[in-house]
Design a protein around this motif. Structure first.
Motif, PDB file in Angstrom:
ATOM      1  N   TRP A 259      -1.907  -8.618  -5.217  1.00  0.00           N
ATOM      2  CA  TRP A 259      -1.952  -8.545  -3.749  1.00  0.00           C
ATOM      3  C   TRP A 259      -1.752  -9.959  -3.187  1.00  0.00           C
ATOM      4  O   TRP A 259      -2.463 -10.884  -3.561  1.00  0.00           O
ATOM      5  CB  TRP A 259      -3.296  -7.988  -3.301  1.00  0.00           C
TER       6      TRP A 259
ATOM      7  N   ALA B 198      -7.750   0.009   0.811  1.00  0.00           N
ATOM      8  CA  ALA B 198      -8.514   0.009  -0.444  1.00  0.00           C
ATOM      9  C   ALA B 198      -7.689   0.618  -1.569  1.00  0.00           C
ATOM     10  O   ALA B 198      -7.648   0.092  -2.691  1.00  0.00           O
ATOM     11  CB  ALA B 198      -9.820   0.775  -0.258  1.00  0.00           C
ATOM     12  N   VAL B 199      -7.003   1.732  -1.291  1.00  0.00           N
ATOM     13  CA  VAL B 199      -6.173   2.376  -2.311  1.00  0.00           C
ATOM     14  C   VAL B 199      -4.993   1.470  -2.669  1.00  0.00           C
ATOM     15  O   VAL B 199      -4.674   1.286  -3.856  1.00  0.00           O
ATOM     16  CB  VAL B 199      -5.674   3.748  -1.818  1.00  0.00           C
TER      17      VAL B 199
ATOM     18  N   ASP C  40      -2.506   5.864 -10.241  1.00  0.00           N
ATOM     19  CA  ASP C  40      -3.876   6.129 -10.683  1.00  0.00           C
ATOM     20  C   ASP C  40      -3.918   7.511 -11.321  1.00  0.00           C
ATOM     21  O   ASP C  40      -3.802   8.529 -10.630  1.00  0.00           O
ATOM     22  CB  ASP C  40      -4.825   6.071  -9.477  1.00  0.00           C
TER      23      ASP C  40
ATOM     24  N   ARG D 207      -4.725  -1.774  -2.491  1.00  0.00           N
ATOM     25  CA  ARG D 207      -5.155  -2.955  -3.263  1.00  0.00           C
ATOM     26  C   ARG D 207      -5.387  -2.609  -4.732  1.00  0.00           C
ATOM     27  O   ARG D 207      -5.120  -3.418  -5.617  1.00  0.00           O
ATOM     28  CB  ARG D 207      -6.430  -3.547  -2.655  1.00  0.00           C
ATOM     29  N   GLU D 208      -5.867  -1.408  -4.990  1.00  0.00           N
ATOM     30  CA  GLU D 208      -6.082  -0.995  -6.386  1.00  0.00           C
ATOM     31  C   GLU D 208      -4.761  -0.807  -7.126  1.00  0.00           C
ATOM     32  O   GLU D 208      -4.680  -1.032  -8.335  1.00  0.00           O
ATOM     33  CB  GLU D 208      -6.870   0.320  -6.417  1.00  0.00           C
ATOM     34  N   LEU D 209      -3.719  -0.394  -6.392  1.00  0.00           N
ATOM     35  CA  LEU D 209      -2.447  -0.056  -7.029  1.00  0.00           C
ATOM     36  C   LEU D 209      -1.473  -1.224  -7.113  1.00  0.00           C
ATOM     37  O   LEU D 209      -0.570  -1.211  -7.954  1.00  0.00           O
ATOM     38  CB  LEU D 209      -1.777   1.096  -6.268  1.00  0.00           C
TER      39      LEU D 209
END
Length: 281
Positions: free
Chosen positions: A19, A10-11, A78, A13-15
């Motif tokens: 993807w 999850a982390v 982030d 994919r956010e960064l």
């Protein structure tokens, strides 16, 4: 279990801005991080390093320091959490491939030439005071030595402030083609300070003698950076900075223990640093 795969993904994919579709992700936990969890990720044929911050997020300004050429190539950051994704660097840690004092001096001069000044101030006295306040029972002999030494920066220039051979990678020849030969990790403590603090930190981790620290400072002085902006590397100043560095390392370990992070290696750091500080008093 060294990681929660769903949280790591999850982390990541956010960064990662793009993807890869239907790409498998292989996750390898990297031991050794004291304050964060670190992983190597292989996604769609590319390798990355992921930092997940569980406690206090990194200090203001870290994102700006990560722009220097010697830092890892940043993919995602982030600001709210401090989670970070960088491209993987092929090479060896300096702990496994140590430089000579002369090579270390040239590396340091090149690094300091890149680090900008004026982003944030690293206040050694305030830093140690805050760490000792978090320790449950700080050693009175160390506290006394800290007060008596009263070390302070003799200059204020951009520094790393957590420079040790586990935070520097000697990049492989292939990686060197387009990037610096040395890549420097972990910029959480970066800020304006005395450049000798970085020199001593590197040398302390490599177990250099006083003569080797002096040789490193001499090599630094022979570089364009050293000639333009000389170090104040007298024998007494080097000796005092070694003590100051050990006090900071003791205080950091004691503070970590105080908040429950009592891993064996952190306890060992507190014991070893205390012994060295008291022996040098």
């Amino acid at each position: 279990m060294d990681h929660d795969r769903d949280k790591v993904l999850a982390v990541a994919r956010e960064l990662l801005p793009a993807w890869p579709t239907r790409a498998d992700c292989r996750i390898e936990y990297l031991p050794g991080g004291y304050s964060n969890r670190n992983y190597r990720l292989n996604i769609g044929g590319a390798a990355y390093s992921l930092r997940i911050v569980d406690g206090v997020k990194p200090r203001a300004g870290e994102r700006q320091y990560l722009a220097v050429a010697a830092a890892p190539d940043l993919v995602g950051y982030d600001e709210r959490t401090g989670h970070m994704l960088t491209r993987w660097i092929d090479g060896e840690l300096l702990a496994a491939s140590p430089p000579s004092p002369a090579e270390g001096g040239r590396y340091l001069a090149d690094l300091h030439a890149e680090i900008p000044s004026g982003i944030r101030h690293y206040d050694y006295q305030a830093e140690v005071e805050a760490l000792l306040a978090d320790a449950v029972h700080p050693d009175p002999d160390v506290v006394s030595r800290f007060r008596k030494l009263a070390w302070a920066a003799s200059e204020h220039r951009g520094c790393h402030n957590d420079l040790n051979p586990w935070n520097v990678i000697r990049a492989s020849r292939k990686a060197e083609a387009e990037q610096s030969r040395f890549r420097t990790l972990d910029w959480e403590f970066a800020g304006d300070n005395d450049r000798l603090f970085d020199l001593v930190g590197l040398g302390h981790g490599l177990h250099w003698t006083s003569a080797q620290l002096a040789a490193c400072a001499e090599a630094y002085a022979g570089t364009p950076t050293g000639q333009t902006c000389p170090l104040h590397a007298t024998p007494r100043r080097l000796e005092d900075t070694v003590c100051a560095y050990r006090i900071r390392e003791y205080a950091w370990a004691a503070a970590q223990i105080g908040v429950g992070n009592d891993r064996p290696e952190i306890i060992e750091q507190a014991v070893t640093m205390r012994r060295a500080i008291v022996a040098s008093s």
